[in-house]
Design an enzyme around this catalytic site. Structure first.
Site, mmCIF file in Angstrom:
data_model
loop_
_atom_site.group_PDB
_atom_site.id
_atom_site.type_symbol
_atom_site.label_atom_id
_atom_site.label_comp_id
_atom_site.label_asym_id
_atom_site.label_seq_id
_atom_site.Cartn_x
_atom_site.Cartn_y
_atom_site.Cartn_z
ATOM 1 N N ASP A 303 10.559 35.100 -6.334
ATOM 2 C CA ASP A 303 10.463 33.644 -7.252
ATOM 3 C C ASP A 303 11.179 32.909 -6.545
ATOM 4 O OD1 ASP A 303 11.379 32.175 -9.588
ATOM 5 O OD2 ASP A 303 11.697 34.674 -10.633
ATOM 6 N N HIS A 337 7.725 31.353 -5.808
ATOM 7 C CA HIS A 337 7.486 30.209 -7.179
ATOM 8 C C HIS A 337 7.783 28.966 -6.669
ATOM 9 C CE1 HIS A 337 7.509 33.805 -10.443
ATOM 10 N NE2 HIS A 337 6.878 34.468 -8.867
#
Length: 483
Positions: A303, A337
């Site tokens: 993430d 991300h």
């Protein structure tokens, strides 16, 4: 319970919220954070990058007495099978009682449940040592006060946890292994890529119930999410602590967020290597913290590499403590991300974030600098600066400010992003150089992009609704562009 060292939440919240007077007037709920002005604090006249020396002058890692407490002395066995939970606890208590020092973990594989740090204790994991954390969720009970996706609750203990302590550290050249995988912890997210299969439980019912409790003002002590709730714990979470150091260790396979200081002051994260690709495996998430240094770290995550937060929706507004004075430098963001992300749990606001001399390069890294906010979160995100950052490939954009994130404009709270600067940032390949979208009642303003070069841009820039955009000496695909 001591008062938080943060400045008055009301002063900041008055600037950040619309129509939230009743929430701001309410006292903190049980187990919430109490705030008070910092003794002797004076307003600085410095602005922008000139603030950094002042911030760094306040960020001083804790030091510890030169006393070592070997976990083997307290019954730990490094065979990877023996449960060392109580041995770790005894060593930490002996260290605390003696006035502080290092609890040392020698080479070997040490199986344990959650570790609770105490004031003046440095958990030191030596080279060739691995601390492996139990895969049994029941080992992380009874519940403790924690913040989960920006909401306070009583939940599973983080793997390494401290509450209301001073001078705590996790250091060394060893490995912290959360042992999460597609059969333990990760399937609770509910994605088939994470090991979930039809008929298996997920976090969604408990998450929905927690969100309803938060919006309904349920006291924190009554928000109990224990066995059967499926809300994964964070890896390292110092909560309301002062003088925190995380240095040198390698982190693998976390159930959820990796390093998550909450309501802390004076935090140093240095030389940490994070390699884990599970769901919500953010690298470092300072939340409602002041004076934070993140440097010389390596992020290969599932993430965001770094995600700066300050509470979600009603809970963020109830506590209303911003994250402020964050310096990020000399880090490598290999995968994730976002390289540096502001949000999305950001209702308490953020100010004074400085990123410099970092490298980011991966087709799986979506964005270099990203703001995530919407009208359900609200809050002011301001004074965010990035300079001398080299971006290779990012999948989406170098700078992303998207106020349509998730709920978008469906809410009464105004998201504001202002005073953002990119200086000498370069990239080789991306879909967009800049991607910024505001809606009519939100604000993106005073964005400056200076001496930047974005090559290999597929679709140019998007700057919908941005006020006060300055592009100075900016090239996209070799062509000069202006505001």
């Amino acid at each position: 319970m001591s008062a938080s060292p943060h400045p008055s939440r009301r002063d900041f919240a008055r600037q950040t919220l619309l129509g939230a007077g009743a929430l701001l007037a309410a006292p903190s709920l049980l187990l919430g954070c109490r705030t008070a002005p910092r003794a002797g604090a004076t307003a600085s006249r410095a602005t922008g990058w000139d603030l950094v020396p002042e911030i760094l002058g306040r960020i001083v890692p804790p030091t510890f007495p030169q006393r070592d407490f070997d976990v083997r002395t307290y019954g730990a066995v490094g065979d990877g099978r023996t449960d060392c939970t109580q041995a770790f606890a005894r060593a930490i208590e002996a260290c605390r009682a003696a006035g502080g020092g290092r609890v040392t973990v020698p080479p070997g594989r040490w199986l344990t449940g959650p570790i609770r740090l105490r004031s003046r204790v440095n958990l030191h994991v030596m080279k060739d040592a691995t601390v492996a954390f139990s895969q049994d969720p029941r080992a992380y009970l009874p519940t403790v006060l924690t913040r989960w996706e920006g909401m306070e609750m009583m939940g599973y203990s983080p793997l390494i946890y401290a509450l209301d302590e001073r001078d705590v550290a996790v250091t060394g050249e060893g490995v912290l292994d959360g042992q999460a995988d597609t059969t333990h912890w990760w399937p609770w997210k509910g994605g088939k890529e994470d090991g979930w299969r039809d008929g298996m439980p997920t976090q969604k019912p408990a998450r929905d119930r927690l969100m309803a409790m938060v919006e309904g003002g349920t006291p924190v002590a009554q928000r109990v999410f224990a066995e059967g709730s499926y809300l994964r714990p964070q890896f390292i979470q110092p909560y309301r602590c002062t003088n925190v150091l995380i240095e040198g260790v390698t982190i693998h396979n976390s159930p959820m967020w990796e390093i998550h200081p909450v309501l802390c002051t004076n935090v140093t994260v240095r030389g940490v290597r994070i390699e884990t690709h599970g769901p919500n495996n953010d690298g470092c998430d300072p939340e409602s913290c002041r004076d934070v240094l993140i440097e010389d770290c390596y992020f290969d995550t599932g993430d965001d590499c770094i995600a700066i937060k300050s509470g979600r929706n009603a809970d963020g507004r109830r506590l209303a403590v911003p994250t402020e004075n964050v310096v990020i430098r000399n880090c490598r963001m290999k995968d994730g991300h976002g390289g540096v992300t502001i949000g999305s749990e950001i209702s308490g606001g953020v100010r004074n974030v400085f990123t410099e001399k970092c490298q980011m390069d991966s087709p799986n890294l979506d964005r270099a600098l990203r703001f995530k906010n919407n009208a359900m979160r609200g809050g002011v995100l301001e004074h965010v600066y990035m300079r001398d950052v080299t971006v290779g490939t990012v999948a989406d954009s170098v700078l992303s400010v998207d106020l349509y994130y998730e709920e978008g404009e469906k809410g009464p709270f105004r998201p504001v992003v202002r005073d953002v600067e990119l200086l000498r940032v370069t990239s080789r390949k991306s879909k967009h150089g800049l991607y910024m979208r505001a809606y009519a009642s939100s604000e993106i303003s005073d964005v400056r992009v200076i001496d930047c070069r974005f090559d290999g841009v597929e679709k140019g820039n998007v700057t919908d609704g941005v006020r006060g955009l300055v592009l100075r000496n900016v090239q996209v695909n070799g062509q000069a562009v202006g505001a």
